[in-house]
Scaffold this active site. Structure first.
Site, PDB file in Angstrom:
ATOM      1  CB  SER A 249       5.856 -65.411 -52.744  1.00 48.63           C
ATOM      2  OG  SER A 249       5.319 -64.139 -52.543  1.00 48.63           O
TER       3      SER A 249
ATOM      4  CB  THR B 151      10.339 -65.305 -50.109  1.00 47.93           C
ATOM      5  OG1 THR B 151       9.124 -64.822 -50.702  1.00 47.93           O
ATOM      6  CG2 THR B 151      11.511 -64.530 -50.646  1.00 47.93           C
TER       7      THR B 151
ATOM      8  CG  HIS C 299      -1.929 -60.884 -49.110  1.00 47.21           C
ATOM      9  ND1 HIS C 299      -2.464 -60.978 -50.373  1.00 47.21           N
ATOM     10  CD2 HIS C 299      -0.695 -61.459 -49.183  1.00 47.21           C
ATOM     11  CE1 HIS C 299      -1.588 -61.570 -51.185  1.00 47.21           C
ATOM     12  NE2 HIS C 299      -0.518 -61.858 -50.489  1.00 47.21           N
TER      13      HIS C 299
ATOM     14  CG  HIS D 164       0.537 -61.355 -55.017  1.00 47.79           C
ATOM     15  ND1 HIS D 164       1.257 -62.508 -55.165  1.00 47.79           N
ATOM     16  CD2 HIS D 164       0.425 -61.158 -53.673  1.00 47.79           C
ATOM     17  CE1 HIS D 164       1.568 -63.001 -53.970  1.00 47.79           C
ATOM     18  NE2 HIS D 164       1.065 -62.202 -53.055  1.00 47.79           N
TER      19      HIS D 164
HETATM   20 ZN   LIG Z   1       1.431 -62.535 -51.046  1.00 47.60          ZN
END
Ligand SMILES: [Zn+2]
Length: 491
Positions: A107, A170, A332, A454
């Site tokens: 991310s 992020t 996750h 991911h």
């Molecule tokens: Zn992640």
């Protein structure tokens, strides 16, 4: 769709609805309306006054599809025909998410690409790809300007909203330049980094003082390890440098307001409170499904609405980033329920923003930073509960009475993961509907791993508003920066 196929499809749907026991699927007849809308569509070619970028962290296409069905089923529909708030937007593109050094992205690198227009390494925040991760050596001078910087220079106001920590990757890439996303507070830096003059992410937030409105979690990175967390008498802040960054922020913003909970949030007055820092939890905000009761924090939709009100109260243009940060965390953990529930909360935030703004002056982009190894499989019948066991269609349109069995004679769920904590090492158990539809259930995974990972396939970008027609085709993720810069006519 031709009239003949439309009629046939409708007949099939009616037959299906007559036979189905659990739900009544909606007939398929929207095609002609969509075509008429597309033909009548007139793009706005003048620049946007405002841009709102929504990032669903980890919200790959399979997550969007499953959340759409989940949301529809919550409304009593079959689900597949439902539309999430951004699914009516006129423009879409596919975004290639890889980092400069990883096929499957993280991310930090992806947010940096979207904000700066330059792809970089996994783990890096808005610095070029050459600096080694976790080292301070090549960070000085490697910081890349973001579209937030350019928008600020043009007099636009800036907002940041996240259901994760404001120091998490992020949101952090919006204001911090760091070779390590994990340097959220000073104690996380190694000695060499400290000696090299690198600063932690929370300190960079206050030093830069760029954002007029910032609402999210992550209070612990701003409090000293001698400060007790508000509402958490057993928890302390994390800073070891003796600096209370909330006080430091207040000193830089004497008329600004700091809020820690719903009651404080409710006192914010648009037009009066120009600078706001809201830190509602020591770490991330709660999953939306768990954000209930007297200690509940404002929802992502409430945070988004307030941010728009605060930023726009005096008629200024603004740029706002809103992250649905916990979709990723649920995935996750191998838990589809919270991933879908938080995606629906994210969709509500987009709906609120869309309703509060005009398509003539506000460009809205909705995208994800990367996907997850999350699958929808097994030929479940139409309207089958998305979190449930697979029941096949019996050929006449009705669900078969017993769950479908895999080649090991055990039932299986529609949703699953390529890897993760739900992997079964021995024989697969005889799952029941009750078990798999429990909110805490971890879907089975192929490869055992403590955390699900991911996924590397492209994610979608959905866009509407001025100049949003440039969102089309298959693009590198860094193009999000270019599209936003063009929408706002940034230098
Ligand atoms: Zn992640």
């Amino acid at each position: 769709m031709t009239k003949t196929t439309q009629t046939l499809t409708l007949s099939a749907a009616l037959l299906l609805s007559a036979c189905a026991t659990a739900v009544t699927p909606t007939p398929f007849e929207a095609g002609g309306d969509v075509l008429a809308e597309r033909i009548a569509y007139e793009p706005v070619k003048t620049p946007a006054k405002n841009v709102i970028l929504f990032i669903g962290d980890g919200m790959g296409v399979s997550t969007v599809t499953a959340a759409r069905i989940y949301a529809g089923q919550q409304l009593g529909k079959a689900g597949e025909e439902h539309q999430l708030s951004w699914e009516t937007f006129p423009h879409t593109a596919l975004s290639k998410t890889y980092n400069t050094n990883q096929q499957v992205a993280d991310s930090a690198g992806t947010a940096s690409a979207m904000y700066t227009g330059v792809k970089t390494k996994a783990g890096a925040l808005s610095i070029g790809p050459d600096a080694p991760r976790g080292s301070c050596d090549q960070v000085t001078g490697a910081g890349l300007p973001t579209f937030f910087d350019a928008a600020s220079a043009q007099g636009l106001r800036l907002g940041l909203v996240s259901s994760a920590r404001l120091t998490h990757a992020t949101p952090a890439a919006a204001y911090a330049h760091s070779s390590e996303r994990n340097w959220e507070y000073d104690g996380e830096l190694n000695d060499a980094a400290r000696a090299g003059g690198c600063h932690d992410i929370a300190a960079q937030f206050v030093d830069g003082n760029m954002f007029d409105v910032a609402l999210g979690g992550g209070r612990r990175a701003f409090l000293r390890d001698t400060d007790v967390e508000p509402d958490y008498p057993d928890e302390m802040g994390r800073r070891t440098d003796g600096v209370n960054l909330i006080d430091a922020w207040q000193a830089k913003n004497p008329t600004g307001k700091v809020v820690f909970d719903q009651a404080g949030f409710d006192t914010l007055v648009p037009g009066q409170d120009d600078r706001v820092l809201g830190l509602f939890e020591p770490s991330h905000l709660k999953f939306d499904s768990m954000n209930t009761g007297p200690d509940a924090d404002p929802s992502l939709a409430d945070l988004t609405a307030k941010a728009i009100e605060l930023l726009s109260a005096k008629g200024d243009g603004f740029v706002l980033m809103v992250e649905g940060g916990r979709i990723d965390h649920a995935h996750h953990g191998g838990n589809a329920f919270n991933a879908l529930s938080d995606t629906v909360a994210f969709a509500k935030a987009v709906a609120v923003a869309d309703a509060m703004t005009s398509d003539s002056d506000t460009t809205i982009l909705v995208t994800a930073d990367h996907s997850h190894v999350f699958t929808i499989a097994g030929y479940p019948t139409r309207g089958n509960p998305i979190l449930g066991l697979v029941y096949w269609n019996d050929g006449a349109g009705a669900p078969s009475g017993k769950p479908a069995l895999a080649s090991d004679d055990a039932p299986y769920t529609t949703l699953g993961y390529g890897n993760g904590p739900g992997a079964v090492t021995g024989p697969r158990p005889m799952l029941t509907d009750e078990e798999v539809q429990d909110p805490s259930y971890l879907q089975q995974a192929t490869v055992p791993s403590s955390g699900e990972t991911h996924g590397g396939e492209d994610v979608a970008i959905y866009a509407k508003g001025p100049r949003s027609y440039v969102v089309s085709g298959v693009v590198e993720q860094s193009y999000v920066h270019d599209a936003i810069s063009y929408a706002l006519d940034l230098d």
